[in-house]
Design a protein around this motif. Structure first.
Motif, PDB file in Angstrom:
ATOM      1  N   VAL A 220      53.529  -5.836  10.606  1.00  0.00           N
ATOM      2  CA  VAL A 220      53.316  -4.449  10.191  1.00  0.00           C
ATOM      3  C   VAL A 220      54.595  -3.635  10.398  1.00  0.00           C
ATOM      4  O   VAL A 220      55.074  -2.942   9.491  1.00  0.00           O
ATOM      5  CB  VAL A 220      52.135  -3.813  10.945  1.00  0.00           C
ATOM      6  N   CYS A 225      53.770  -8.256   6.035  1.00  0.00           N
ATOM      7  CA  CYS A 225      52.446  -8.876   6.082  1.00  0.00           C
ATOM      8  C   CYS A 225      52.069  -9.568   4.781  1.00  0.00           C
ATOM      9  O   CYS A 225      51.322 -10.565   4.802  1.00  0.00           O
ATOM     10  CB  CYS A 225      51.389  -7.835   6.448  1.00  0.00           C
ATOM     11  N   HIS A 240      47.755 -12.299  14.417  1.00  0.00           N
ATOM     12  CA  HIS A 240      48.879 -11.370  14.325  1.00  0.00           C
ATOM     13  C   HIS A 240      48.974 -10.507  15.573  1.00  0.00           C
ATOM     14  O   HIS A 240      47.954 -10.108  16.146  1.00  0.00           O
ATOM     15  CB  HIS A 240      48.688 -10.490  13.079  1.00  0.00           C
ATOM     16  N   SER A 254      46.743  -4.444   9.084  1.00  0.00           N
ATOM     17  CA  SER A 254      46.595  -5.877   9.321  1.00  0.00           C
ATOM     18  C   SER A 254      45.177  -6.372   9.054  1.00  0.00           C
ATOM     19  O   SER A 254      44.985  -7.440   8.464  1.00  0.00           O
ATOM     20  CB  SER A 254      47.029  -6.223  10.750  1.00  0.00           C
ATOM     21  N   SER A 261      44.131  -9.260  14.639  1.00  0.00           N
ATOM     22  CA  SER A 261      45.284  -8.557  15.193  1.00  0.00           C
ATOM     23  C   SER A 261      45.038  -8.022  16.594  1.00  0.00           C
ATOM     24  O   SER A 261      43.929  -7.595  16.922  1.00  0.00           O
ATOM     25  CB  SER A 261      45.681  -7.393  14.278  1.00  0.00           C
TER      26      SER A 261
END
Length: 278
Positions: A220, A225, A240, A254, A261
């Motif tokens: 990000v 991404c 992530h 995300s 994430s």
């Protein structure tokens, strides 16, 4: 110690000789209840790809109480008792292994002769390896993977699998890296480990069919991404992490991509702040 991209170096710790590891594992097994073996290799149901909660801990005392489905851990410092506890809770275990570099403190460092080593991995003390020499690298990596498997891990995360994209001091080309990463993924599968790719965004499109999941740092913040969509579009998990910013800000992006994430400290200790599940 800080690595490239301002991140701390994360070393591969002591790898026990296989015979010693087997003895220790046998003794440990006698002291705990039998457990169902980990997946062979770990499976990642497509229906769950957007719903995993995960933890990445390579530093400090392991916290098994973290509410996460997936734990990415150091296979050397993590004990068999710890993996047994996590598996008894139904957690999926991923071991992180450096496949494209070596540190002089690695107990198996002597198995990498000087002619296999290139330039330093910036700020880490590690050296890039000549990934064109599969005949020399395969036996060492196989032993590292066997340690993971013996401790109860069902998946392996390949770190430093992108030497071609850095000043490695070696004449590594795109295709050299691609072939090596595919060979390592195949080796992992042959030892009943599900292979995952850390970073190497420049080759994600080519490698996504060969790997079961991906781990990404700061896509990000770096506006990258979209490069991970070959995994997400195939229903494969993308785990992530961001090291700065508010979850209220980066989670919108995300999670929108379908990633699992979290916010972490760069040291990758036990602290985490997860995004809400999709």
């Amino acid at each position: 110690m800080i690595g490239r991209d301002g991140q701390p170096a994360r070393r591969m710790g002591r790898v026990l000789p296989l015979g010693v590891a087997v003895v220790l594992l046998t003794a440990t097994a006698a002291c705990r209840p039998d457990l169902t073996p980990p997946g062979a290799p770990t499976s990642w149901p497509v229906a769950s790809a957007r719903h995993w909660q995960w933890q990445w801990q390579l530093d400090g005392v392991l916290d098994p109480t973290v509410e996460a489905d997936v734990f990415v851990l150091d296979p050397v410092t993590t004990t068999t008792a710890e993996t047994a506890e996590l598996r008894s809770l139904g957690r999926r275990l991923v071991c992180q292994v450096y496949v494209g570099s070596v540190h002089p403190d690695d107990p198996d460092a002597s198995r990498y002769p000087a002619h296999l080593r290139g330039a330093a991995v910036a700020g880490t003390g590690r050296s890039w390896l000549d990934v064109r020499r599969w005949d020399a690298l395969r036996p060492v990596l196989a032993d590292r993977f066997r340690l993971c498997r013996g401790k109860g891990f069902g998946a392996v995360l390949l770190a430093d699998a992108d030497g071609y994209a850095h000043p490695s001091g070696l004449p590594l080309e795109f295709d050299d890296q691609l072939q090596f990463d595919r060979q390592v993924a195949g080796l992992a599968r042959s030892l009943e480990l599900s292979p995952g790719l850390l970073g190497n965004l420049g080759q994600v499109t080519a490698l996504a069919p060969d790997f079961d999941f991906a781990v990404n740092e700061e896509c990000v913040r770096l506006a990258q991404c979209d490069k991970l969509l070959p995994f997400a579009d195939a229903g494969k998990p993308v785990f992530h992490v961001e090291y700065s910013g508010s979850t209220a800000d980066f989670c919108v992006t995300s999670v929108g991509y379908g990633f699992a994430s979290i916010r972490k400290n760069r040291t990758l200790d036990a602290w985490r702040l997860p995004c809400p599940p999709a």
